[in-house]
Scaffold this active site. Structure first.
Site, short mmCIF file in Angstrom:
data_model
loop_
_atom_site.label_atom_id
_atom_site.label_comp_id
_atom_site.label_asym_id
_atom_site.label_seq_id
_atom_site.Cartn_x
_atom_site.Cartn_y
_atom_site.Cartn_z
N GLU A 32 20.81 19.83 55.43
CA GLU A 32 20.26 20.89 56.26
C GLU A 32 18.76 20.81 56.53
O GLU A 32 18.30 21.25 57.58
CB GLU A 32 20.57 22.26 55.60
CG GLU A 32 22.04 22.58 55.49
CD GLU A 32 22.69 22.77 56.84
OE1 GLU A 32 22.12 23.49 57.69
OE2 GLU A 32 23.77 22.19 57.07
N SER A 82 60.80 69.95 29.02
CA SER A 82 60.62 70.39 27.63
C SER A 82 59.54 69.64 26.88
O SER A 82 59.15 70.06 25.78
CB SER A 82 61.94 70.26 26.88
OG SER A 82 62.87 71.19 27.38
#
Length: 838
Positions: free
Chosen positions: A91, A480
């Protein structure tokens, strides 16, 4: 003559000088104009890139990760020189010498553009300029943006050193496959750390910034290899590689995860499940979704991976057993089109694209498969990821569908996607057997009673089939299993386990009509001690007790324990008719087990930010002598807890003792069997729309519920004890083998007295027999035996009561799977809103 010549050249020089001055002034003006309103480059000095948040198990293994941009931030000093050299060669080979922009490269790019008449336009941007573009500007290809880029690049070079600029670039750059930065890309393409990369692999990564989509490692393999070789040549010419290394690396084949040359990193992670997704939901709520997905958090989960597998299998086993007992085939609901069945390659590609569960490992791995041909005695299938062999033919025999009423032709169609798994006997393959994800669902959760650490959570049969977490998100009637909170309110209000409450019919006038609750057995038992009431889950006793204590008191207890945020003070709610979550119920039961101290459930031990700083820690208890080397070998460090007490310790022990009776001789008898003391409570709502069991040992609490997502009856044989009890037992046998268990601690301040559990009468200290139980009473408590409470509801003199000596057992039946189940005549409680009930 000479004068004229000098005058001519003087004029030319003046014109050139003026022209250069005009150009300089123009350039200066342009840079001044564009440089006025640029974004501040100084913010880059404190830039924090979005990074992956990871979740670790208690042992430190990565079990999941979340991100919007898959990035692993790596400081410049930890990035190998080889990687830096590859990107600089590809680059910006003059990176360490220019001042932010490369005039020679810009000029060369301009010449190329002119020569090609605009066909060859390249950016010539330096790494510094790319950092400016990525962080502060847009990606448009305009002269205006280029000018701003150059201005900012020169400024940032004065603010940050080259290594910091390179660090920003190598961590921010997009490299394809949802990978941002070199560390994540290295993992994505090679499943390696940066330090493990070879030169040709570093060059591979450095080839990507140009255009990741144009260099796909499979679809554009040749193009990528040419670019990689170019980068390697640049590395050699820049002096980073010798000629020998260059030749060797250039000859290396182009290998990648995408080309199936390496195992993907994700293969080492377990499939995402309910536990980690719940952490995602919880932390997104606490710290914000943006911070969670981009903040690079390290989350230490409370999960025990081994116990999570046991939890999943225990719940899945019971859900599948119930589903197969119904004898109905639903399948996956997915069918491949006829053209996808024309070749093996076609159906394999189509099958791989289907969205069906692939995370079930019950007994063995479940595979997606496609029906290729149906016959009278067998069915040919194609199995995803499995090659057919002579030893393991892809055939399902007729005997495998004996649980279904029809044959292959009537039940299946060509192209239908199904699940199969291997059936083996002592490791030897028998056949492929059909499976299906049950329609009935459920949830399971287990946690430490002292710390609140959730060690396992299963929110359904399969996360990939349904991400809805039924352990934390499903609001269901607890039935319950809520009754212990009614009894807790009573015990703290002066009642005792031997207190007598009348078990007889009740009629209550409600806006919806006359409500006549009943016991599950449709019998009435008359005056009965509290212990027997909870052991046998007597509805009528619970309603009378709630009336005596007051529903406002019961509601405040339920809210104190975290079962509800605001509970309605209606009598029906004493039977568990108001909806809550399994998560809240299990956490509440933990406070019974630990002696009445508040404990907050948590899925997370600790959260650290990207810098390793702890931003959250669940356990705030203090260890006073953990650093003392003189601690006796037979003594553990002293942990100081300042947790809030939510109930009296004696009340907690009394309830625990009563719920041990539920397991030993009550509604969970025969379904919950462990080698250590265990207590708990069953729950079954009207018509068995929801069935529950929540129980605990001295250190682990766990709970289960099962029911359809759209509540509907599950049948006469569905009870909390019979369906959730085995799930609890299977898991807890593994949990107690790993974590142990012992007797429940008896708090000081009380004394044991023998009581007749049927009549509540006091017995002598040497009394023995099945009716004798040692109850724990508070010291100084006024003990009154024989007084009965009726809650203000009268009991008729001619009521036919259950007589001593009669059996309370319901009858056994044989189910369609060949197993036995206990069933009894269902009570009718009106609508489902009356709650549940045994």
């Amino acid at each position: 003559m000479l004068r004229s010549i000098l005058t001519f050249f003087g004029s030319i020089f003046s014109l050139i000088t003026l022209g250069l001055m005009m150009v300089a002034l123009t350039i200066g003006a342009v840079f001044y104009i564009y440089g006025k309103d640029l974004p501040s480059h100084e913010s880059l000095a404190n830039y924090q890139p979005p990074t992956i948040s990871r979740i670790f198990s208690g042992e430190g293994r990565i079990i999941d990760e979340f991100s919007r941009e898959r990035r692993l931030f790596t400081p410049a000093e930890e990035i190998p020189d080889l990687v830096k050299q590859a990107f600089i060669s590809a680059e910006d080979k003059n990176f360490y010498s220019h001042g932010g922009y490369d005039a020679r490269s810009i000029a060369a790019a301009a010449v190329d553009a002119v020569r090609s008449r605009g066909q060859d336009v390249r950016g010539a941007s330096t790494i510094t300029q790319q950092v400016m573009k990525n962080f502060l500007l847009d990606g448009s290809r305009r002269a205006e943006r280029k000018i701003k880029e150059i201005i900012l690049a020169t400024r940032i070079e004065e603010t940050l050193d080259k290594e910091r600029i390179l660090e920003l670039y190598l961590n921010e750059i997009f490299l394809g496959q949802n990978s941002y930065g070199v560390a994540a890309a290295s993992q994505t393409y090679f499943n390696k750390s940066l330090a493990e990369l070879a030169p040709h692999e570093a060059a591979f990564l450095a080839s990507m910034p140009k255009a990741p989509s144009d260099y796909h490692p499979v679809r554009q393999k040749d193009r990528l290899q040419a670019r990689r070789d170019f980068v390697l040549r640049e590395m050699k010419e820049n002096g980073f590689l010798t000629q020998e290394v260059y030749e060797s690396e250039k000859a290396a084949p182009l290998r990648s995860v995408q080309n199936e040359d390496f195992e993907p990193f994700s293969a080492a992670l377990p499939p995402r499940d309910y536990f980690t997704d719940e952490i995602r939901r919880e932390l997104s709520r606490e710290v914000g979704e943006g911070e969670f997905f981009t903040g690079g958090l390290s989350v230490r989960a409370t999960l025990d991976p081994e116990m999570q597998v046991h939890a999943a299998h225990a719940l899945q086993r019971k859900l599948e057993q119930y589903d197969r007992g119904l004898g109905r085939w639903r399948g996956t609901g997915v069918t491949l089109p006829p053209e996808a069945l024309e070749s093996e390659a076609a159906w394999r590609e189509a099958l791989a694209a289907t969205r069906v569960a692939r995370d079930v490992t019950l007994e063995s791995q479940w595979y997606p498969a496609v029906v290729l041909e149906t016959g009278d005695q067998d069915m040919r299938i194609g199995i995803e990821g499995v090659v057919e062999t002579e030893a393991e033919p892809h055939v399902v025999p007729r005997g495998d569908i004996g649980w279904l009423p029809g044959n292959f032709q009537n039940t299946f169609e060509r192209g239908e996607v199904v699940h199969v798994r291997r059936m083996v006997d002592d490791g030897a393959f028998i056949r492929w057997t059909l499976r299906q994800v049950p329609e009935v669902q459920g949830g399971f959760m287990a946690m430490d009673v002292n710390t609140g650490r959730v060690i396992a959570m299963q929110g359904g049969f399969s996360y990939q089939n349904s991400v809805f977490n039924r352990a934390t998100q499903a609001k269901r009637q607890p039935g319950s299993s809520f009754k212990p909170f009614v009894y807790a309110a009573a015990l703290d209000s002066g009642y005792s386990p031997a207190t007598i409450v009348v078990d007889a019919p009740i009629e209550i006038d409600t806006p919806q009509g006359l409500w006549r609750p009943r016991n599950s057995s449709n019998r009435f038992y008359g005056p009965t001690p509290l212990r027997t009431g909870i052991e046998q889950s007597r509805n009528l006793m619970t309603i009378r007790l709630a009336q005596e204590v007051g529903m406002d008191t019961v509601a405040s207890y339920a809210e104190r324990f975290g079962v509800y945020d605001r509970m309605g003070a209606f009598l029906a709610n004493s039977l568990g008719s108001e909806e809550t979550t399994l998560y809240q119920m299990v956490a509440a039961y933990a406070m019974f087990a630990n002696g009445g101290e508040r404990v907050e459930p948590t899925l997370v031990d600790r959260v650290q930010d990207r810098y390793g700083r702890t931003v959250y820690r669940h356990d705030t208890r203090r260890c006073t002598d953990c650093d003392d080397p003189g601690i006796a070998p037979n003594r553990s460090p002293r942990i100081v807890s300042d947790r809030e007490r939510v109930m009296d310790a004696i009340t907690a022990y009394q309830l625990t003792s009563m719920m041990r009776g539920v397991v030993e001789r009550g509604t969970a008898r025969g379904h919950v069997n462990l080698s250590v003391p265990v207590a708990g409570k069953t729950g079954t709502t009207n018509e068995a729309r929801d069935v529950w069991f929540v129980g605990f040992t001295s250190n682990i609490v766990a709970g289960c519920y099962i029911g359809y997502d759209q509540p509907r009856p599950m049948g006469r044989g569905a009870y909390g004890g019979g369906m959730c009890g085995p799930v609890f037992t299977e898991f807890m046998r593994e949990a107690t083998a790993k974590y142990g268990g012992g007797e429940f601690d008896v708090p000081p301040g009380g004394t044991f007295i023998n009581i007749d559990r049927f009549t509540g009468a006091r017995l002598s200290e040497d009394a023995t027999g099945a009716n004798v139980v040692a109850e724990y009473f508070r010291e100084g408590q006024d003990l009154i035996f024989g007084m009965a409470f009726d809650g203000g509801f009268a009991m008729g003199n001619d009521l036919e009561l259950f007589q001593s000596g009669e059996t309370e057992e319901v009858r056994e039946v044989v189910t369609s799977t060949g197993e036995t189940a206990t069933v009894g005549e269902k009570a009718t409680f009106g609508s489902i809103s009356s709650g549940g009930l045994y």
